[in-house]
Design an enzyme around this catalytic site. Structure first.
Site, PDB file in Angstrom:
ATOM      1  N   LYS A  45      50.661  47.526  28.730  1.00  0.00           N
ATOM      2  CA  LYS A  45      50.556  46.221  29.375  1.00  0.00           C
ATOM      3  C   LYS A  45      49.951  46.432  30.759  1.00  0.00           C
ATOM      4  O   LYS A  45      50.178  47.456  31.399  1.00  0.00           O
ATOM      5  CB  LYS A  45      51.949  45.600  29.518  1.00  0.00           C
ATOM      6  CG  LYS A  45      51.938  44.101  29.795  1.00  0.00           C
ATOM      7  CD  LYS A  45      51.722  43.328  28.527  1.00  0.00           C
ATOM      8  CE  LYS A  45      51.988  41.826  28.726  1.00  0.00           C
ATOM      9  NZ  LYS A  45      50.998  41.176  29.597  1.00  0.00           N
ATOM     10  N   CYS A 131      41.708  39.079  34.066  1.00  0.00           N
ATOM     11  CA  CYS A 131      42.795  38.216  33.585  1.00  0.00           C
ATOM     12  C   CYS A 131      42.514  36.768  33.976  1.00  0.00           C
ATOM     13  O   CYS A 131      42.416  36.453  35.162  1.00  0.00           O
ATOM     14  CB  CYS A 131      44.142  38.651  34.164  1.00  0.00           C
ATOM     15  SG  CYS A 131      45.503  37.591  33.594  1.00  0.00           S
TER      16      CYS A 131
END
Length: 311
Positions: A45, A131
């Site tokens: 992650k 992101c």
């Protein structure tokens, strides 16, 4: 013998398939399931300087053609993943891995990379410049000046293997401009692509995720043509030392074959992994090998980047 083995930088992998950052990688337990599957590697992650809870739920939903998410970088902090990978590397049969990180500012990114530089972790690092789901934080890689300045600052003192996760680009001139920047630096790889930011999916009269009034990153079948275009555009433009990881719309061996045909050295699976679980790596690997046998290919290098054009 047909092999799906591959290489990124000086690291070798017995299979070109792996997870995409954000899927099946939040906890050590999830990462170990990928490690024990037929995947050739895993990426963690995306770890930030400190732990984050991410955006309010529901923040992920499956759709008919893929998924929409607005996770907001929930993670346990980069130290959690760095320590786990350092410990895992002590096992003689451990695979090589990717540590995904990003700071919420250039200063935080430098702090994270300085810590990694000083650690005993010698694996690959993926810096997430893409992101689309953190409110108030634009995607870094869409700002070419900022990206150039950040990479210049990073490589002034960072010498371990580093690659970057990219958002999708849509204009040819942007491929040219981005590649010109990336070619200035000793990047090990680029990863094409993250989800297409700020899509909107509606069920009856309502959005299907809560954050940002329903706006979220789109993944799955929707994005494969865009992902393939980005993989091939950068394969054409980047110096050979910068390899490409293809991500987007992969759920079958044919999908993986097309990413490699466009120039990818490794292929990541996101939405389909979320839906099917780690067993997907065995199925997709078998399907990919079947295609290779049918076409007479023994290694990925036999067809990687060999996309054919019309005369």
């Amino acid at each position: 013998m047909v092999s799906t083995a591959t290489q990124i930088g000086s690291f070798t992998f017995d299979n070109c398939l792996m997870n995409a950052a954000g899927v099946y990688c939040m906890t050590k337990e999830e990462l170990l399931k990928i490690e024990q599957s037929q995947a050739g590697s895993f990426v963690t992650k995306t770890g930030t300087l400190t732990a984050r809870q991410g955006n309010p739920e529901p923040r992920y939903a499956d759709t008919n053609l893929g998924s929409i998410n607005s996770m907001g970088l929930p993670n346990h902090g980069f130290h959690y993943y760095l320590d786990f990978l350092s410990e895992l590397a002590k096992h003689k049969d451990s695979k090589s891995h990717f540590l995904s990180v990003v700071g919420m500012s250039p200063a935080e990114t430098k702090t994270i990379l300085k810590t990694i530089m000083a650690s005993d972790y010698d694996g690959l690092v993926e810096l997430n410049l893409s992101c689309p789901n953190v409110p108030g934080k634009p995607q870094i890689a869409y700002d070419f000046d900022t990206t150039d300045q950040l990479l210049e600052s990073i490589f002034s003192d960072y010498t371990k293997p580093l690659g970057i996760k990219l958002p999708p680009y849509f204009d040819i001139v942007h491929f040219d401009q981005a590649a010109a920047i990336f070619n200035k630096y000793p990047l090990t790889f680029v990863n094409c692509v993250n989800s297409i930011g700020n899509g909107l999916v509606i069920d009856d009269e309502q959005v299907i995720i809560k954050p940002k009034n329903g706006f979220g990153g789109i993944g799955g079948d929707y994005i494969k043509p865009t992902a393939l275009a980005n993989v091939h555009a950068f394969y054409q433009r980047l110096k050979p030392s910068i390899q490409i990881i293809g991500t987007g719309g992969v759920k079958t061996g044919r999908d993986a074959f097309e990413h490699i045909l466009c120039g990818a050295s490794m292929v990541q699976i996101g939405t389909a992994l979320h839906q099917e679980g780690p067993a997907i790596f065995e199925r997709v690997t078998t399907e990919l090998k079947t295609i290779m046998i049918q076409k007479g290919y023994q290694r990925l290098e036999d067809f990687r980047g060999q996309l054919k054009y019309m005369a």
